[in-house]
Motif scaffolding. Sequence first.
Motif, PDB file in Angstrom:
ATOM      1  N   TYR A 137     -26.175  -3.350   1.046  1.00 29.92           N
ATOM      2  CA  TYR A 137     -26.997  -4.132   1.983  1.00 29.92           C
ATOM      3  C   TYR A 137     -26.682  -3.730   3.417  1.00 29.92           C
ATOM      4  N   ASP A 138     -27.742  -3.444   4.131  1.00 32.02           N
ATOM      5  CA  ASP A 138     -27.700  -3.159   5.568  1.00 32.02           C
ATOM      6  C   ASP A 138     -27.074  -1.817   5.927  1.00 32.02           C
ATOM      7  N   LYS A 139     -26.049  -1.350   5.200  1.00 30.69           N
ATOM      8  CA  LYS A 139     -25.580   0.030   5.412  1.00 30.69           C
ATOM      9  C   LYS A 139     -24.954   0.564   4.125  1.00 30.69           C
ATOM     10  N   TYR A 140     -24.884   1.901   4.036  1.00 27.58           N
ATOM     11  CA  TYR A 140     -24.315   2.520   2.837  1.00 27.58           C
ATOM     12  C   TYR A 140     -22.844   2.211   2.726  1.00 27.58           C
ATOM     13  N   GLU A 141     -22.475   1.710   1.573  1.00 23.04           N
ATOM     14  CA  GLU A 141     -21.019   1.552   1.352  1.00 23.04           C
ATOM     15  C   GLU A 141     -20.729   1.572  -0.127  1.00 23.04           C
ATOM     16  N   PRO A 181     -28.316   0.350 -23.950  1.00 24.63           N
ATOM     17  CA  PRO A 181     -27.160   1.027 -23.363  1.00 24.63           C
ATOM     18  C   PRO A 181     -26.683   0.280 -22.119  1.00 24.63           C
ATOM     19  N   SER A 182     -25.434   0.481 -21.772  1.00 17.88           N
ATOM     20  CA  SER A 182     -24.893  -0.254 -20.624  1.00 17.88           C
ATOM     21  C   SER A 182     -25.494   0.270 -19.322  1.00 17.88           C
ATOM     22  N   ARG A 183     -25.447  -0.531 -18.325  1.00 22.17           N
ATOM     23  CA  ARG A 183     -25.857  -0.131 -16.987  1.00 22.17           C
ATOM     24  C   ARG A 183     -24.772  -0.553 -16.006  1.00 22.17           C
ATOM     25  N   LYS A 184     -24.699   0.167 -14.886  1.00 20.54           N
ATOM     26  CA  LYS A 184     -23.766  -0.232 -13.831  1.00 20.54           C
ATOM     27  C   LYS A 184     -24.138  -1.618 -13.323  1.00 20.54           C
ATOM     28  N   ASN A 185     -23.198  -2.285 -12.725  1.00 23.78           N
ATOM     29  CA  ASN A 185     -23.493  -3.574 -12.088  1.00 23.78           C
ATOM     30  C   ASN A 185     -24.306  -3.350 -10.830  1.00 23.78           C
ATOM     31  N   LEU A 186     -25.082  -4.354 -10.476  1.00 29.87           N
ATOM     32  CA  LEU A 186     -25.883  -4.271  -9.244  1.00 29.87           C
ATOM     33  C   LEU A 186     -25.014  -3.938  -8.034  1.00 29.87           C
ATOM     34  N   GLU A 187     -23.799  -4.512  -8.005  1.00 30.15           N
ATOM     35  CA  GLU A 187     -22.907  -4.291  -6.846  1.00 30.15           C
ATOM     36  C   GLU A 187     -22.613  -2.806  -6.642  1.00 30.15           C
ATOM     37  N   GLU A 188     -22.556  -2.045  -7.757  1.00 36.37           N
ATOM     38  CA  GLU A 188     -22.263  -0.609  -7.645  1.00 36.37           C
ATOM     39  C   GLU A 188     -23.472   0.173  -7.156  1.00 36.37           C
ATOM     40  N   LEU A 189     -24.651  -0.378  -7.424  1.00 33.81           N
ATOM     41  CA  LEU A 189     -25.876   0.396  -7.209  1.00 33.81           C
ATOM     42  C   LEU A 189     -26.587   0.055  -5.903  1.00 33.81           C
ATOM     43  N   ILE A 190     -26.298  -1.108  -5.382  1.00 32.62           N
ATOM     44  CA  ILE A 190     -27.047  -1.592  -4.226  1.00 32.62           C
ATOM     45  C   ILE A 190     -26.102  -1.838  -3.060  1.00 32.62           C
TER      46      ILE A 190
END
Length: 169
Positions: free
Chosen positions: A165-169, A154-163
Amino acid sequence: MEAIKTRRSIRKFRETPVPENLLKEVLNAARLAPSADNAQPWKIIVVRDEQMKQKVTQACNGQKFLVQAPIVLVVCGIPEDAFQTVGGYMSSHVIDASIALDHVTLAAHSLGLGTCWVAWFKEEKVKDILGIPEDVRVVALSPLGYPDESPERPSRKNLEELIAYDKYE
Ligand SMILES: Cc1cc2nc3c(=O)[nH]c(=O)nc-3n(C[C@H](O)[C@H](O)[C@H](O)COP(=O)(O)O)c2cc1C
């Protein structure tokens, strides 16, 4: 990494029984899971009796693949044994029981067995069927058996959506 990358939720099982030594190995993988304060506030009920499996399946809204598997694992969390203040606000029993089941899914897969997290269940019914005490919670269930399907990944979100760096965004 191999087990993480190739594990799939399995919803079709062969009738072949799970050898006792493999079952023990899978359950031992759960035992080795980390838990908050090492409290290990969980218990897994191994359901193999056909009638019990049928009843449990009904309590899981009739998800038929459960009864088709030779084993159904019922993962319980024990709030009173758990670390009470994760983040200052919550009991660890759901987290700890979930990590144990995650170990089960990966260990099972590495041994050629299939599993599938099941959280669509009626807790009161599962508790009644299995005699689970009032103060113990059912966190999830899983069938365990030899897979009779090889589902697509099954598909997964891209890392960019899930991670972040340094602060929540
Ligand atoms: C907390 C949780 C609850 C789930 N409950 C169910 C369920 O009740 N029935 C079901 O068929 N699959 C259930 N699944 C399986 C998910 O549908 C599956 O993990 C997801 O689609 C990704 O597929 P994969 O496990 O093959 O990677 C559950 C998974 C998780 C983690």
